[in-house]
Design a protein around this motif. Structure first.
Motif, PDB file in Angstrom:
ATOM      1  N   ARG A  51     -15.692  -8.866  48.987  1.00  0.00           N
ATOM      2  CA  ARG A  51     -14.804  -7.712  49.169  1.00  0.00           C
ATOM      3  C   ARG A  51     -13.528  -7.874  48.338  1.00  0.00           C
ATOM      4  O   ARG A  51     -12.996  -6.898  47.807  1.00  0.00           O
ATOM      5  N   GLU A  52     -13.054  -9.106  48.241  1.00  0.00           N
ATOM      6  CA  GLU A  52     -11.872  -9.353  47.404  1.00  0.00           C
ATOM      7  C   GLU A  52     -12.177  -9.024  45.935  1.00  0.00           C
ATOM      8  O   GLU A  52     -11.344  -8.477  45.229  1.00  0.00           O
ATOM      9  N   ALA A  53     -13.373  -9.396  45.512  1.00  0.00           N
ATOM     10  CA  ALA A  53     -13.761  -9.109  44.121  1.00  0.00           C
ATOM     11  C   ALA A  53     -13.818  -7.601  43.894  1.00  0.00           C
ATOM     12  O   ALA A  53     -13.381  -7.095  42.854  1.00  0.00           O
ATOM     13  N   ILE A  54     -14.357  -6.903  44.880  1.00  0.00           N
ATOM     14  CA  ILE A  54     -14.427  -5.435  44.761  1.00  0.00           C
ATOM     15  C   ILE A  54     -13.012  -4.851  44.727  1.00  0.00           C
ATOM     16  O   ILE A  54     -12.723  -3.926  43.967  1.00  0.00           O
ATOM     17  N   LYS A  55     -12.137  -5.451  45.530  1.00  0.00           N
ATOM     18  CA  LYS A  55     -10.754  -4.970  45.553  1.00  0.00           C
ATOM     19  C   LYS A  55     -10.096  -5.170  44.182  1.00  0.00           C
ATOM     20  O   LYS A  55      -9.399  -4.288  43.678  1.00  0.00           O
ATOM     21  N   GLU A  56     -10.382  -6.322  43.598  1.00  0.00           N
ATOM     22  CA  GLU A  56      -9.818  -6.575  42.279  1.00  0.00           C
ATOM     23  C   GLU A  56     -10.371  -5.575  41.263  1.00  0.00           C
ATOM     24  O   GLU A  56      -9.631  -5.042  40.418  1.00  0.00           O
ATOM     25  N   LEU A  57     -11.649  -5.317  41.399  1.00  0.00           N
ATOM     26  CA  LEU A  57     -12.279  -4.345  40.514  1.00  0.00           C
ATOM     27  C   LEU A  57     -11.639  -2.966  40.661  1.00  0.00           C
ATOM     28  O   LEU A  57     -11.353  -2.272  39.680  1.00  0.00           O
ATOM     29  N   LYS A  58     -11.395  -2.587  41.897  1.00  0.00           N
ATOM     30  CA  LYS A  58     -10.745  -1.293  42.149  1.00  0.00           C
ATOM     31  C   LYS A  58      -9.360  -1.263  41.499  1.00  0.00           C
ATOM     32  O   LYS A  58      -8.917  -0.240  40.974  1.00  0.00           O
ATOM     33  N   GLY A  59      -8.698  -2.417  41.558  1.00  0.00           N
ATOM     34  CA  GLY A  59      -7.377  -2.511  40.921  1.00  0.00           C
ATOM     35  C   GLY A  59      -7.472  -2.219  39.433  1.00  0.00           C
ATOM     36  O   GLY A  59      -6.658  -1.478  38.872  1.00  0.00           O
TER      37      GLY A  59
END
Lengths: 740, 327
Positions: free
Chosen positions: A518-526
């Protein structure tokens, strides 16, 4: 997500590498210029080394160096703290002094250019001893120096006061022998140094703990040590904690300036890499007129080494499985001349439930109640030892479901009453139980521009399917196919992960991997919502920005995450997570019941287990294939415990006698019961973690030996309280032996 | 490594001359005993003569009805041979009850005859053992002696069982061992081939130094004989016998005309039970006659601390085998 990959049964993602021989095990590593170590092992169980004759060995071809107590660098001991991440079981270092505490202890290490040269030279080392009388077994230990209090004790109410006047009572003692883990792959280390940095390939169930222990022992920072264990040929607990050979290999590599490989030979797998200790357990149970338990005492003694106290917590389950207001559990140890014991699959519970679940059977019969009904009447509805509710407990359903499927109600309770040709059929049952544990854990997940995901965690896959369930977790959240997910484990250069033991790997690692994803996805969203991104106008915290099936979507507009990264020339979006251990709001435990059919052929004194039905409540099942495999394997191991396995020691000198695969008898394929039916209840325990999984590695072996023993009693009328249930314990007309 | 000379023989004569009378020489066939014991440093040959190239792979029926088996016929090939399965069922069954498929594929007929004992005190290289170090004593007699120790044919110097299943069947069938040696060829009755430990347990067989087994020839099968091998152990496969029986019987109606009984797992050599056979001949098929024969077979057995159960177990192996064969 009804068709979720969580709970499905994909095959192991590492299976092909294993069956094609591509997967590297510890001793498959051959760094340039590697030398080989071979141990010289003590041939007495107690005493002092008085002399070493090294002349012939030194002159043997290819010998580089020979280490022993007069030629070994001064090292430090590890404090052996699991919390600090530096636990070992045997705290004494190899070659620390000239004392011999057990047979098969390292007394020297020969390093040579080839394995054969090292072994040949090791056999030329002459060792002289001053031999002391060995304490060869539990009885001798108790007689010689009594016992020492152990840990894990529990007391509530007044068990003693409520025993004597009770309507029905039993006072019986059970014993279990030493069992040896005997994984197929022998312990092995390949150590090399570069300056003050140590790199070691190990067959390990706990690379992080080994790094910590080596750090303390060599006095160098953990960051200077890399422990790798990508694949292991199983361990069953013997590879949880580092053993002396790894220290010996590391020293040899440092002192010779060459990488050194050291494999523990099979006979010493019985001596210097742990074992399940011998136990003697006194059980005193009493019920009222209605067959309700009013007093329960479980007093256990186990053997430990002269160097360390290892407590086999046989009463750990007894505290909470049954409801009883007056209960005492105590553990004591006695020292014998054997290596230090260690955890073996379901430590405490495996021998403990042999005693408890045999005693429950005896108690039920004494109270005149069917053993199944007795259990249903007495199962605890909450954890009375901790005064906590269970997070989730379906033991009644497990027991009833398995009983139904097994056909328990067709059982004629009369001993020896069920016959089939030459054979007498016996039915037995036992509850099984194991604590659910979750530890803190870190993991890292990268969503990469090539369309794959890359996961790292310094836990291990010990053959149980950890690689696969971690990939399933990432797949579940990202929608990526398993073939697009690379999982790397067993390397201390990855984020800290747990030991692979205690059935806690699943519950510990999956939440961390999920959080990192989920953190990786959050970074991706960033990235996607940055000025240069495809969704520059969208708030990166917006709920309407969704990651699904590898796509970022907003308002019906979808962008493949690969394009997000490529568009900005980025390699990956990364997430790191650090999740915490379990809370103490509930008592977290797994439950189940085994039903066993045995067949005793008195005409040829043959006992076999012909049918097993087990219902297991371990929370959510993550992978139906590997989960079933764990329980089936544990059932078979439990059969071995019930009627085959025992490490025999010569009572005169403490020598392990049957230290090989031919004479240490474990079940083979032909011993598999024709029918093994495993029912996985699959009730998610969402109080425990988001996946609802409690772990499944050990529970299957608990209670198995008792279920077999109870079935044997039903068939033969013989109550076997001493494992294993060898045929001679059931035979008649055995002539007496006059001792010479 | 411990060095040794290695030579590959192309004929029995050459093998024998290479071996000579060197007591430190050893013939290498399947290697399932020799190589294992070399690896654990119990056997230390200086000269290894590899006989695997010799032309000794045939199973032949001789004119007199006997069956001649080449020394290098593998346990698998022998067990699966049509005539062995039909006329010497007991031998096929015995072979298949032994070891594992992998081992049977390597192990040879002569090698099986020559296999060494499984006694842990022999194999540990440390304990007293009169086989390994004559005169040092026997650690097994007062030690742990449950599984691979005998109750028949023991002496105060050694109690290790002969581990073979195949040899038990051969003892029941009757056979001749053909050997080639420095002094030429000779034949040894199979029942005389293995020696009781007596006061010289290091002498295990009747071979003279340098002699090589070239064939084992089975006696002609009994007319209308039924035969079977029953092996009793802890687990169902891959374990040496705790007790086993090889039985051959011929019947006339319910009367036992002839019977052969041999035992494994209980004796220091493949154990032919002649007295039990005599007790069976002429008897009616009945549990009591089987039981009486079984008791006679185990008469004189000496139990040790952990293996006394082998006495009733050996009897059971006989009774059940006879019961099944005569049913």
């Amino acid at each position: 997500m009804s068709d979720s990959i969580i709970g499905a049964g994909p095959k192991r993602i590492d299976g092909q590498r294993k069956v094609t021989g591509e997967a590297p095990y510890a001793a498959d590593h051959h760094p340039d210029n590697m030398a080989y170590g071979y141990g010289v092992f003590s041939t007495i169980a107690s005493g002092t080394i008085t002399g070493l004759d090294l002349e012939a060995a030194r002159q043997s071809p290819g010998v580089i160096d020979i280490f022993h107590h007069n030629h070994f660098p001064e090292l430090h001991r590890t404090p052996s703290s699991m919390a600090q991440g530096n636990k070992v079981e045997e705290t004494r270092l190899p070659f620390e002094d000239n004392r011999v505490h057990y047979e098969g202890q390292f007394v020297a290490l020969v390093v040579a250019d080839t394995f054969d040269n090292a072994r040949a030279a090791a056999r030329k080392v002459g060792v002289s001893y001053q031999r002391d009388d060995a304490i060869a077994n539990l009885d001798q230990g108790v007689k010689a120096h009594g016992t020492k209090p152990g840990s894990g004790n529990h007391e509530r109410g007044d068990a003693e006061g409520n025993f004597d006047g009770a309507a029905h009572s039993i006072d019986v003692t059970y014993t279990t022998p030493v069992e040896t883990h005997n994984p197929m792959e022998m312990h092995a280390s390949v150590a090399s140094w570069e300056g003050d940095r140590l790199s070691i390939f190990e067959s390990s169930q706990g690379v992080v703990q080994q790094r910590g222990a080596l750090s303390k022992i060599f006095g160098i920072p953990p960051s200077h040590i890399r422990v790798e264990s990508p694949f292991i040929g199983s361990g069953f607990g013997s590879k949880l904690w580092m053993w002396p050979h790894a220290v010996a290999a590391s020293v040899a590599a440092r002192e010779t300036g060459r990488p050194v490989q050291l494999v523990v030979p099979r006979p010493q797998m019985f001596t210097t890499t742990g074992h399940r200790p011998e136990t003697r357990q006194r059980m005193r149970l009493a019920t009222d007129d209605n067959g309700r338990l009013v007093s329960l005492r479980h007093e256990s003694i186990n053997t430990t080494s002269f160097t360390d106290q290892y407590v086999e917590t046989c009463g750990s389950v007894t505290q909470s499985l049954y409801s009883c207001p007056n209960l005492t559990v105590s553990h004591e140890t006695t020292r014998v001349n054997r290596g230090t014991p260690t955890s073996m699959r379901a430590p405490g519970a495996a021998p403990g439930l042999f005693a408890l679940e045999s005693a429950i059977d005896e108690m039920a019969l004494a109270a005149g109640v069917d053993p199944l009904e007795f259990r249903l009447n007495n199962y605890a509805d909450r954890d009375e030892s901790q005064d906590l509710d269970f997070s989730s407990n379906h033991i009644r359903e497990a027991t009833e479901k398995a009983a139904e499927k097994f056909g328990w109600h067709d059982r004629n309770p009369e001993v020896g009453s069920m016959r089939d040709g030459h054979e007498i059929v016996g039915y037995g049952m036992a509850a099984c139980n194991w604590e659910a544990i979750k530890r803190e854990c870190e993991a890292r997940v990268s969503l990469r521009a090539d369309g794959t995901a890359y996961v790292t965690c310094a836990t291990q896959d010990i053959g149980t399917g950890t690689y696969t369930i971690i990939a399933q977790t990432v797949s579940d959240i990202t929608g990526l196919g398993l073939e697009k997910i690379t999982v790397r484990l067993g390397d201390t250069s990855y984020p800290n992960g747990p030991i692979s033991g205690g059935s806690w790997t699943t519950a510990t690692t999956l939440p961390a991997v999920a959080a990192a994803t989920r953190e990786a996805i959050k970074e991706l969203k960033g990235y996607a919502t940055s000025e240069k991104g495809d969704f520059a106008d969208v708030d990166n915290d917006s709920d309407s920005l969704v990651f699904e099936n590898g796509q970022l979507t907003h308002d019906g507009q979808g962008v493949n995450y690969v394009d997000v990264l490529k568009g900005q020339k980025l390699a990956s979006a990364d997430g790191h997570a650090h999740t915490q251990g379990a809370d103490d709001r509930y008592s977290y435990r797994s439950f189940g019941a085994h039903f066993v059919e045995v067949r005793w052929d008195p005409g040829i004194s043959n006992l076999r287990v012909s049918r097993v039905v087990s219902a297991i409540d371990v929370g959510r099942v993550i992978n139906s294939l590997t989960a079933r495999n764990q329980v089936e394997g544990a059932i078979v191991m439990g059969l071995g415990m019930a009627h085959f396995e025992a490490t025999d020691y010569d009572a005169r000198n403490g020598r392990p006698v049957n230290n090989n695969y031919a004479e240490y008898v474990v079940p083979v394929h032909a011993d598999q019961p024709p029918e093994v039916d495993v029912i996985l209840l699959d009730y998610p325990d969402l109080e425990f973690n988001e996946f609802g999984a409690r772990g499944i590695g050990e529970i299957g072996i608990t209670g198995m030996a008792a279920a077999v023993a109870n079935a044997v009693y039903h068939a033969t009328g013989k109550r076997i309280r001493d494992l294993p249930i060898f045929k001679e314990k059931l035979m008649e007309n055995i002539p007496a032996v006059q001792s010479a | 490594m411990r060095e040794f000379d290695y030579a590959r023989a192309d004929s029995p004569r050459q093998a024998v001359s290479t071996h000579g009378s060197n007591e430190q020489a050893a013939y290498l066939a399947g290697g399932t005993t020799l190589l294992d014991l070399v690896k654990i440093d119990i056997m230390r040959p200086e000269q290894v003569v590899d006989i695997n190239r010799l032309d000794l792979n045939e199973i032949e029926t001789l004119d007199d009805g006997r069956t001649r088996i080449g020394a290098l016929v593998t346990n698998t090939a022998l067990a699966r041979h049509e005539r062995i399965q039909s006329d010497y069922t007991v031998l096929s069954e015995a072979l298949l009850s032994g070891a594992t498929t992998q081992l049977r594929n390597k192990a040879t007929t002569a090698g099986n005859v020559m296999q060494r004992v499984r006694c842990p005190y022999f194999r540990d290289g440390v304990s007293s053992c009169n086989k390994r170090e004559p005169g040092s004593g026997c650690a097994a007699i007062e030690g742990h002696n449950r599984s691979v120790h005998a109750v028949l044919g023991t002496s105060e110097h050694c109690i290790a069982t002969h581990p073979s299943d195949m040899c038990v069947a051969m003892a029941a069938i009757g056979a001749t061992v053909t050997v080639e040696g420095p002094e030429g060829q000779r034949e040894i009755d199979f029942l005389d081939f293995h020696l009781l430990p007596g006061d010289a347990p290091e002498r295990e067989h009747n071979l003279k130094p340098g002699e090589l087994i070239t064939h084992v020839t089975l006696d002609a099968p009994l007319n209308n004989g039924r035969s079977g091998y029953l092996k009793l152990r802890d687990r169902a496969s891959y374990q040496f016998a705790l007790a086993s029986s090889a039985v051959i019987v011929t019947l006339d109606g319910d009367t036992i005309v002839d019977a052969r009984v041999a035992l494994g797992g209980v004796g220091t050599k493949p154990w032919r039970a002649h007295e039990a056979e005599k007790a069976l001949k002429g008897q009616q098929v009945s549990e009591s006659s089987f039981q009486r024969a079984a008791e006679i077979a185990m008469q004189g057995a000496t139990p040790y601390a952990h293996n006394a159960f082998k006495i009733p177990l050996g009897q059971q192996a006989i009774v059940r085998n006879l019961t099944t064969l005569t049913a």
